[in-house]
Design a protein around this motif. Structure first.
Motif, PDB file in Angstrom:
ATOM      1  N   GLU A 105      15.278   2.671   6.213  1.00 35.47           N
ATOM      2  CA  GLU A 105      15.302   2.558   4.750  1.00 35.47           C
ATOM      3  C   GLU A 105      15.895   1.215   4.308  1.00 35.47           C
ATOM      4  OE1 GLU A 105      16.442   6.651   2.838  1.00 35.47           O
ATOM      5  OE2 GLU A 105      17.263   6.555   4.880  1.00 35.47           O
ATOM      6  N   ALA A 106      16.943   0.780   5.016  1.00 29.62           N
ATOM      7  CA  ALA A 106      17.556  -0.509   4.684  1.00 29.62           C
ATOM      8  C   ALA A 106      16.578  -1.656   4.950  1.00 29.62           C
ATOM      9  CB  ALA A 106      18.835  -0.706   5.485  1.00 29.62           C
ATOM     10  N   GLU A 107      15.829  -1.564   6.051  1.00 25.01           N
ATOM     11  CA  GLU A 107      14.846  -2.600   6.355  1.00 25.01           C
ATOM     12  C   GLU A 107      13.733  -2.611   5.309  1.00 25.01           C
ATOM     13  OE1 GLU A 107      13.773  -1.566  10.337  1.00 25.01           O
ATOM     14  OE2 GLU A 107      15.400  -2.759  11.234  1.00 25.01           O
ATOM     15  N   ALA A 108      13.341  -1.434   4.830  1.00 23.12           N
ATOM     16  CA  ALA A 108      12.336  -1.348   3.765  1.00 23.12           C
ATOM     17  C   ALA A 108      12.869  -1.954   2.468  1.00 23.12           C
ATOM     18  CB  ALA A 108      11.932   0.104   3.547  1.00 23.12           C
ATOM     19  N   MET A 109      14.131  -1.657   2.168  1.00 23.90           N
ATOM     20  CA  MET A 109      14.777  -2.221   0.971  1.00 23.90           C
ATOM     21  C   MET A 109      14.807  -3.746   1.052  1.00 23.90           C
ATOM     22  SD  MET A 109      16.757  -1.361  -1.832  1.00 23.90           S
ATOM     23  CE  MET A 109      15.888  -2.639  -2.724  1.00 23.90           C
ATOM     24  N   LEU A 110      15.143  -4.267   2.218  1.00 22.04           N
ATOM     25  CA  LEU A 110      15.204  -5.713   2.403  1.00 22.04           C
ATOM     26  C   LEU A 110      13.837  -6.347   2.170  1.00 22.04           C
ATOM     27  CD1 LEU A 110      16.810  -8.225   3.251  1.00 22.04           C
ATOM     28  CD2 LEU A 110      16.293  -7.675   5.628  1.00 22.04           C
ATOM     29  N   LYS A 111      12.796  -5.729   2.694  1.00 26.12           N
ATOM     30  CA  LYS A 111      11.439  -6.244   2.479  1.00 26.12           C
ATOM     31  C   LYS A 111      11.077  -6.203   0.995  1.00 26.12           C
ATOM     32  CE  LYS A 111       9.047  -5.455   6.881  1.00 26.12           C
ATOM     33  NZ  LYS A 111       7.915  -4.752   7.531  1.00 26.12           N
ATOM     34  N   TYR A 112      11.439  -5.113   0.333  1.00 23.04           N
ATOM     35  CA  TYR A 112      11.122  -4.968  -1.092  1.00 23.04           C
ATOM     36  C   TYR A 112      11.771  -6.071  -1.920  1.00 23.04           C
ATOM     37  CZ  TYR A 112      10.663  -2.736  -5.705  1.00 23.04           C
ATOM     38  OH  TYR A 112      10.370  -2.456  -7.022  1.00 23.04           O
ATOM     39  N   LEU A 113      13.041  -6.370  -1.639  1.00 23.15           N
ATOM     40  CA  LEU A 113      13.744  -7.418  -2.379  1.00 23.15           C
ATOM     41  C   LEU A 113      13.111  -8.782  -2.174  1.00 23.15           C
ATOM     42  CD1 LEU A 113      17.425  -6.318  -1.694  1.00 23.15           C
ATOM     43  CD2 LEU A 113      16.253  -6.264  -3.908  1.00 23.15           C
ATOM     44  N   LYS A 114      12.436  -8.959  -1.045  1.00 21.49           N
ATOM     45  CA  LYS A 114      11.793 -10.237  -0.752  1.00 21.49           C
ATOM     46  C   LYS A 114      10.379 -10.340  -1.315  1.00 21.49           C
ATOM     47  CE  LYS A 114      14.370 -11.405   3.456  1.00 21.49           C
ATOM     48  NZ  LYS A 114      14.259 -11.760   4.899  1.00 21.49           N
ATOM     49  N   THR A 115       9.828  -9.234  -1.810  1.00 24.34           N
ATOM     50  CA  THR A 115       8.473  -9.291  -2.360  1.00 24.34           C
ATOM     51  C   THR A 115       8.434 -10.132  -3.627  1.00 24.34           C
ATOM     52  OG1 THR A 115       8.741  -7.271  -3.693  1.00 24.34           O
ATOM     53  CG2 THR A 115       7.846  -7.015  -1.451  1.00 24.34           C
ATOM     54  N   ILE A 125       4.354   3.604  -0.195  1.00 26.80           N
ATOM     55  CA  ILE A 125       4.245   2.225   0.288  1.00 26.80           C
ATOM     56  C   ILE A 125       4.473   2.218   1.807  1.00 26.80           C
ATOM     57  CG2 ILE A 125       5.180  -0.115   0.150  1.00 26.80           C
ATOM     58  CD1 ILE A 125       3.794   0.802  -2.420  1.00 26.80           C
ATOM     59  N   ASP A 126       3.604   1.547   2.536  1.00 29.93           N
ATOM     60  CA  ASP A 126       3.759   1.427   3.982  1.00 29.93           C
ATOM     61  C   ASP A 126       4.682   0.248   4.271  1.00 29.93           C
ATOM     62  OD1 ASP A 126       3.610   1.177   6.700  1.00 29.93           O
ATOM     63  OD2 ASP A 126       1.422   0.981   6.806  1.00 29.93           O
ATOM     64  N   TRP A 127       5.959   0.542   4.514  1.00 24.51           N
ATOM     65  CA  TRP A 127       6.970  -0.501   4.692  1.00 24.51           C
ATOM     66  C   TRP A 127       6.893  -1.179   6.048  1.00 24.51           C
ATOM     67  CZ3 TRP A 127       8.721  -1.806   0.216  1.00 24.51           C
ATOM     68  CH2 TRP A 127       8.899  -0.848  -0.784  1.00 24.51           C
ATOM     69  N   SER A 128       6.041  -0.684   6.942  1.00 29.33           N
ATOM     70  CA  SER A 128       5.891  -1.325   8.251  1.00 29.33           C
ATOM     71  C   SER A 128       5.046  -2.595   8.153  1.00 29.33           C
ATOM     72  CB  SER A 128       5.255  -0.358   9.255  1.00 29.33           C
ATOM     73  OG  SER A 128       3.904  -0.075   8.900  1.00 29.33           O
ATOM     74  N   GLN A 129       4.360  -2.768   7.042  1.00 31.06           N
ATOM     75  CA  GLN A 129       3.501  -3.931   6.877  1.00 31.06           C
ATOM     76  C   GLN A 129       4.315  -5.179   6.522  1.00 31.06           C
ATOM     77  OE1 GLN A 129       0.173  -3.254   4.254  1.00 31.06           O
ATOM     78  NE2 GLN A 129      -0.705  -1.665   5.540  1.00 31.06           N
ATOM     79  N   ASP A 135       3.327  -6.558  -1.053  1.00 31.99           N
ATOM     80  CA  ASP A 135       3.035  -7.028  -2.406  1.00 31.99           C
ATOM     81  C   ASP A 135       1.688  -6.497  -2.886  1.00 31.99           C
ATOM     82  OD1 ASP A 135       4.944  -8.546  -3.872  1.00 31.99           O
ATOM     83  OD2 ASP A 135       4.779 -10.181  -2.436  1.00 31.99           O
ATOM     84  N   GLN A 136       0.675  -6.576  -2.037  1.00 29.78           N
ATOM     85  CA  GLN A 136      -0.661  -6.107  -2.422  1.00 29.78           C
ATOM     86  C   GLN A 136      -0.642  -4.606  -2.734  1.00 29.78           C
ATOM     87  OE1 GLN A 136      -3.279  -8.080  -3.071  1.00 29.78           O
ATOM     88  NE2 GLN A 136      -1.953  -9.825  -2.540  1.00 29.78           N
ATOM     89  N   GLN A 137       0.133  -3.841  -1.971  1.00 31.77           N
ATOM     90  CA  GLN A 137       0.256  -2.406  -2.245  1.00 31.77           C
ATOM     91  C   GLN A 137       0.903  -2.163  -3.614  1.00 31.77           C
ATOM     92  OE1 GLN A 137       1.635   0.195   1.108  1.00 31.77           O
ATOM     93  NE2 GLN A 137       1.942  -1.768   2.166  1.00 31.77           N
ATOM     94  N   LEU A 138       1.927  -2.958  -3.918  1.00 32.68           N
ATOM     95  CA  LEU A 138       2.636  -2.798  -5.192  1.00 32.68           C
ATOM     96  C   LEU A 138       1.750  -3.222  -6.370  1.00 32.68           C
ATOM     97  CD1 LEU A 138       6.072  -4.157  -3.950  1.00 32.68           C
ATOM     98  CD2 LEU A 138       5.654  -1.825  -4.761  1.00 32.68           C
ATOM     99  N   TYR A 139       0.972  -4.278  -6.206  1.00 34.97           N
ATOM    100  CA  TYR A 139       0.043  -4.687  -7.261  1.00 34.97           C
ATOM    101  C   TYR A 139      -0.925  -3.552  -7.586  1.00 34.97           C
ATOM    102  CZ  TYR A 139       1.465  -9.501  -5.948  1.00 34.97           C
ATOM    103  OH  TYR A 139       2.167 -10.642  -5.664  1.00 34.97           O
ATOM    104  N   LYS A 140      -1.411  -2.911  -6.521  1.00 30.41           N
ATOM    105  CA  LYS A 140      -2.358  -1.815  -6.704  1.00 30.41           C
ATOM    106  C   LYS A 140      -1.687  -0.605  -7.340  1.00 30.41           C
ATOM    107  CE  LYS A 140      -5.752   0.984  -4.165  1.00 30.41           C
ATOM    108  NZ  LYS A 140      -6.361   1.252  -2.826  1.00 30.41           N
TER     109      LYS A 140
END
Length: 301
Positions: free
Chosen positions: A221-231, A266-270, A276-281
């Motif tokens: 979850e923390a790794e997913a959060m880190l990716k999200y903040l970088k989007t 959201i597939d956080w493994s990507q 970003d593309q998932q969030l846009y959609k």
């Protein structure tokens, strides 16, 4: 005037900001983020606005100001999303002293700690000021604290009894600099000295130099959060209210929280660009809105 109030920032009362931004007689004629464009030798954080108020005319209330039309349309789509909830509920600030325990062993610290010895907060340079308790080497029953030493990111260890116990320090989280950049749209969440956001493991706390995101049970979850903040998506929404260096809680009001578990939509493994593309959609952004984000927002790896 200085323009910080348009973003509900600065020293004007929040109630006054809200009243003006919802007033149908108020209008912004011109806004520039760089005050030096108008006053050559000045640097006014948050920019300059030329405003107009007319009791005899009605305009569309501003509500949330943006100098970019696309930014405003993106914000509206996101905050009007059926399941929108902002991310502020998982933001925490600095760890705090247990002053009662601290003063039992170090009564002289009452003269060093602020507000007459009553300030519990781990201030920015506290690890430098109290080297007797913030130590380089780990001891039994200690917490690891992230802060600054000589203006650079560093860790020190402190006995658990000197720190207030809370849920955050026992969980996974992501640390982000509490201030960075100038407030320009699309900035990265890092500074040359403090560095980029990073994961904080259980038993790690922080000084006021950082804010933390999440109280997670798993590293995933923390790794997913880190990716999200970088989007680019996340930092675009942050840019709707962040117009100075500060990353305080209120600047994150328009950033939506996500499910950071493996059961998320959201597939956080990507990769970050793919997320970003998932969030846009997910938020049904148009091609023009996506192009705006991709052009204006810097990439973070």
């Amino acid at each position: 005037t200085p323009a910080r109030f348009l973003f509900n920032a600065g020293k004007t009362p929040k109630s006054w900001n809200k009243k003006i931004l919802n007033d149908e007689h108020f209008k912004v004629l011109k806004y520039t983020q760089k005050s030096s464009n108008i006053f050559r030798t000045t640097d006014i954080k948050g920019g300059i606005a030329i405003t107009y108020y007319d009791n005899s005319k009605k305009f569309d209330p501003i509500i949330t100001f943006s100098s970019f039309e696309e930014l405003n349309s993106i914000r509206k789509k996101v905050v009007n999303y059926e399941e929108f909830e902002n991310i502020k509920s998982i933001i925490d600030i600095q760890s705090k002293f247990n002053l009662e325990e601290l003063y039992k062993d170090y009564p002289e610290y009452r003269k060093i700690i602020g507000s007459g010895g009553k300030d519990k907060r781990l201030r920015q340079i506290i690890m430098e000021r109290l080297p007797e308790i913030f130590k380089e080497n780990e001891e039994k029953e200690s917490y690891k604290i992230l802060g600054l030493i000589k203006k650079k990111r560093a860790y020190r260890y402190i006995k658990k009894k000197y720190i207030e116990d809370n849920e955050v320090i026992h969980k996974y989280k992501v640390f982000v600099p509490a201030a960075n950049g100038s407030g320009a749209i699309g900035e990265v969440l890092s500074t040359p000295l403090i560095g980029e956001p990073l994961i904080g493991e259980p038993l790690i706390g922080n000084t006021q130099t950082f804010i933390s995101f999440g109280r997670f049970d798993t590293r995933y979850e923390a790794e997913a959060m880190l990716k999200y903040l970088k989007t680019k998506f996340c930092r675009t929404l942050l840019g709707t209210l962040k117009i100075t260096q500060g990353n305080n809680k209120e600047t994150w009001t328009n950033v939506p929280i996500q499910d950071f578990t493996e059961n998320s939509d959201i597939d956080w493994s990507q990769s970050i660009p793919e997320i970003d593309q998932q969030l846009y959609k997910k938020y049904n952004l148009s091609k023009d809105e996506i192009d705006f984000i991709e052009e204006k927002v810097q990439e973070m790896k």
